[in-house]
Design an enzyme around this catalytic site. Structure first.
Site, PDB file in Angstrom:
ATOM      1  N   ASP A  58      73.411  22.755  35.160  1.00 19.68           N
ATOM      2  CA  ASP A  58      72.075  22.931  34.583  1.00 19.68           C
ATOM      3  C   ASP A  58      71.086  23.287  35.707  1.00 19.68           C
ATOM      4  OD1 ASP A  58      70.167  22.792  32.536  1.00 19.68           O
ATOM      5  OD2 ASP A  58      69.775  20.653  32.869  1.00 19.68           O
ATOM      6  N   ASP A  78      69.103  29.630  37.639  1.00 19.13           N
ATOM      7  CA  ASP A  78      67.704  29.664  37.217  1.00 19.13           C
ATOM      8  C   ASP A  78      66.868  30.268  38.337  1.00 19.13           C
ATOM      9  OD1 ASP A  78      65.153  29.321  36.374  1.00 19.13           O
ATOM     10  OD2 ASP A  78      65.276  27.156  36.055  1.00 19.13           O
ATOM     11  N   HIS A  85      60.047  20.968  29.567  1.00 17.21           N
ATOM     12  CA  HIS A  85      60.866  19.841  30.008  1.00 17.21           C
ATOM     13  C   HIS A  85      60.091  18.527  29.989  1.00 17.21           C
ATOM     14  CE1 HIS A  85      63.252  23.179  31.924  1.00 17.21           C
ATOM     15  NE2 HIS A  85      64.185  22.495  31.314  1.00 17.21           N
ATOM     16  N   GLY A  86      60.826  17.436  29.802  1.00 18.30           N
ATOM     17  CA  GLY A  86      60.225  16.111  29.928  1.00 18.30           C
ATOM     18  C   GLY A  86      59.753  15.531  28.603  1.00 18.30           C
ATOM     19  N   HIS A 143      65.848  25.508  26.374  1.00 19.66           N
ATOM     20  CA  HIS A 143      65.694  24.328  27.241  1.00 19.66           C
ATOM     21  C   HIS A 143      64.542  23.491  26.709  1.00 19.66           C
ATOM     22  CE1 HIS A 143      68.182  25.167  30.917  1.00 19.66           C
ATOM     23  NE2 HIS A 143      68.362  26.252  30.188  1.00 19.66           N
ATOM     24  N   GLY A 144      64.389  22.304  27.286  1.00 21.02           N
ATOM     25  CA  GLY A 144      63.223  21.481  26.973  1.00 21.02           C
ATOM     26  C   GLY A 144      63.111  21.180  25.490  1.00 21.02           C
ATOM     27  N   ALA A 145      64.252  20.831  24.874  1.00 22.24           N
ATOM     28  CA  ALA A 145      64.282  20.733  23.399  1.00 22.24           C
ATOM     29  C   ALA A 145      64.388  19.303  22.890  1.00 22.24           C
ATOM     30  CB  ALA A 145      65.439  21.586  22.866  1.00 22.24           C
TER      31      ALA A 145
HETATM   32  P1  13P Z   1      64.274  17.902  27.710  1.00 24.67           P
HETATM   33  O1  13P Z   1      63.500  17.363  28.869  1.00 24.67           O
HETATM   34  O2  13P Z   1      63.376  18.346  26.606  1.00 24.67           O
HETATM   35  O3  13P Z   1      65.333  16.959  27.234  1.00 24.67           O
HETATM   36  O4  13P Z   1      65.042  19.240  28.223  1.00 24.67           O
HETATM   37  C1  13P Z   1      66.265  19.138  28.884  1.00 24.67           C
HETATM   38  C2  13P Z   1      66.691  20.431  29.490  1.00 24.67           C
HETATM   39  O5  13P Z   1      66.171  21.499  29.231  1.00 24.67           O
HETATM   40  C3  13P Z   1      67.804  20.380  30.451  1.00 24.67           C
HETATM   41  O6  13P Z   1      68.026  21.630  31.047  1.00 24.67           O
HETATM   42  O1  G3H Z   2      65.950  20.158  32.611  1.00 23.36           O
HETATM   43  C1  G3H Z   2      66.380  19.357  33.376  1.00 23.36           C
HETATM   44  C2  G3H Z   2      67.092  18.110  33.033  1.00 23.36           C
HETATM   45  O2  G3H Z   2      66.315  17.272  32.245  1.00 23.36           O
HETATM   46  C3  G3H Z   2      67.620  17.460  34.269  1.00 23.36           C
HETATM   47  O3  G3H Z   2      66.656  16.697  34.924  1.00 23.36           O
HETATM   48  O4  G3H Z   2      66.770  17.415  37.299  1.00 23.36           O
HETATM   49  O5  G3H Z   2      65.845  15.153  36.659  1.00 23.36           O
HETATM   50  O6  G3H Z   2      68.309  15.625  36.470  1.00 23.36           O
HETATM   51  P1  G3H Z   2      66.912  16.208  36.442  1.00 23.36           P
HETATM   52 ZN    ZN Z   3      66.235  22.787  31.278  1.00 20.17          ZN
END
Ligand code: 13P
Ligand code: G3H
Ligand code: ZN
Length: 311
Positions: free
Chosen positions: A82, A104, A180-181, A213-215
């Protein structure tokens, strides 16, 4: 069944109008919870590892845990990097047994993004590994990437054909308003996704798998549990699950979820400690966390992704 790439998974998901869940893994309990849920629901699944996860748990521990999950289940499992931010980390994961990597390079300009992505694709394809890239910039914070809301950028659909044909990439993450987050929208703000961008991208790339992503939806019940048992999370708004269901019916074949898992683990562990202040055996509280993540992943598979019974 050995580890698989996402090629076949995405083809079936595109044609079937559902998506595959890509869940972030950081330790044994999380790997077990996700794969147990996928096994129970007969769902293919993607286990994804960030640079932060590799630093926390070490590459070899994570690959061995995934190997154990393969031995313990009968579902198709892909192991994915990822947010790889360089050719080197992608190469490391390709050499180290992953079946899919994300490069990325979305923070670079268009031509540089293409150049780096192309280099990863060449190496990956030579080794039977598939590649996801990103065009557009999501807001939010992960260990390796920190993009403010002002710097976030929706994907420009006019760029996608050139990007895909010049890189040879296998799937594409696009920015349509997810982030994200746990804090995706400001309090009072109405969650919105740019489905018009998704539709235009898929019109230009027929049959091509798109990634969101970010879902995470930032499950309100878990935020409430965290706060009921001593936590102090501000109100958090995620992506409504019905919007993700809608995206899964369209060209979105992979939906990334991490924050919801973190929140589920934290809610269950906090609750456990308050209800059992005398407990000190990690198997007891981590066991509760694992059960709660398993139930959450089953819910995502059945009610959001629609990939139950597709293994
Ligand atoms: P979330 O923070 O919304 O769970 O997104 C995770 C993500 O995109 C990991 O690549
Ligand atoms: O999108 C990213 C994931 O939530 C991973 O997060 O880099 O803190 O492990 P991290
Ligand atoms: Zn992501």
């Amino acid at each position: 069944m050995p580890l698989v790439t996402t090629k076949e998974m995405f083809k079936k998901a595109y044609e079937g109008g559902y998506a595959i869940g890509a869940f972030n893994v950081n330790n044994m309990e999380i790997v077990q919870a996700i794969t147990e849920a996928a096994e129970l629901e007969k769902a293919p699944v993607i286990l994804q590892v960030s640079a932060g996860a590799r630093k926390y748990a070490k590459h070899v521990y994570l690959t061995k845990l995934v190997e154990a999950a393969i031995a313990d289940t009968s579902i198709p499992i892909a192991l994915h990097l990822d947010h790889g931010d360089s050719f080197e980390i992608c190469k490391d994961c390709i050499d180290g047994g992953f079946t899919s990597v994300m490069i990325d390079a979305s923070h670079y300009d268009f031509d540089k993004n293409i150049e780096i992505t192309r280099k990863v694709v060449e190496y990956a394809h030579d080794h039977g590994v598939v590649v996801e890239a990103e065009l557009g910039k999501l807001a939010g914070i992960e260990d390796a990437v920190n993009v403010s809301a002002e710097d976030a950028q929706f994907t420009n659909p006019a760029e996608v054909e050139e990007f895909v044909s010049r890189t040879g990439v296998d799937s594409l993450a696009i920015a349509i308003g997810t982030s994200h987050g746990a804090y995706k929208f400001r309090p009072g703000q109405k969650p919105q996704l740019r489905f018009d961008i998704l539709d235009e991208v898929s019109r230009r790339l027929p049959g091509f798998p798109i990634v969101l992503h970010g879902a995470s939806s930032v499950i309100a019940a878990d935020v409430a549990t965290v706060n009921q048992y001593g936590g102090q999370m501000p109100d958090a708004i995620g992506i409504p699950e019905e919007m993700l269901r809608e995206a899964a019916k369209k060209a979105v074949c992979k939906i990334n979820i991490d924050s919801d898992l973190r929140l589920a683990m934290t809610a269950a562990v906090r609750k456990h400690f308050v209800e059992h202040p005398d407990h000190f055996d990690p198997r007891q509280y981590l066991g509760d966390g694992r059960d709660h993540i398993r139930d959450l992943v089953r819910h995502k598979i059945v009610d959001v992704l629609g990939c139950n019974g597709k293994a």
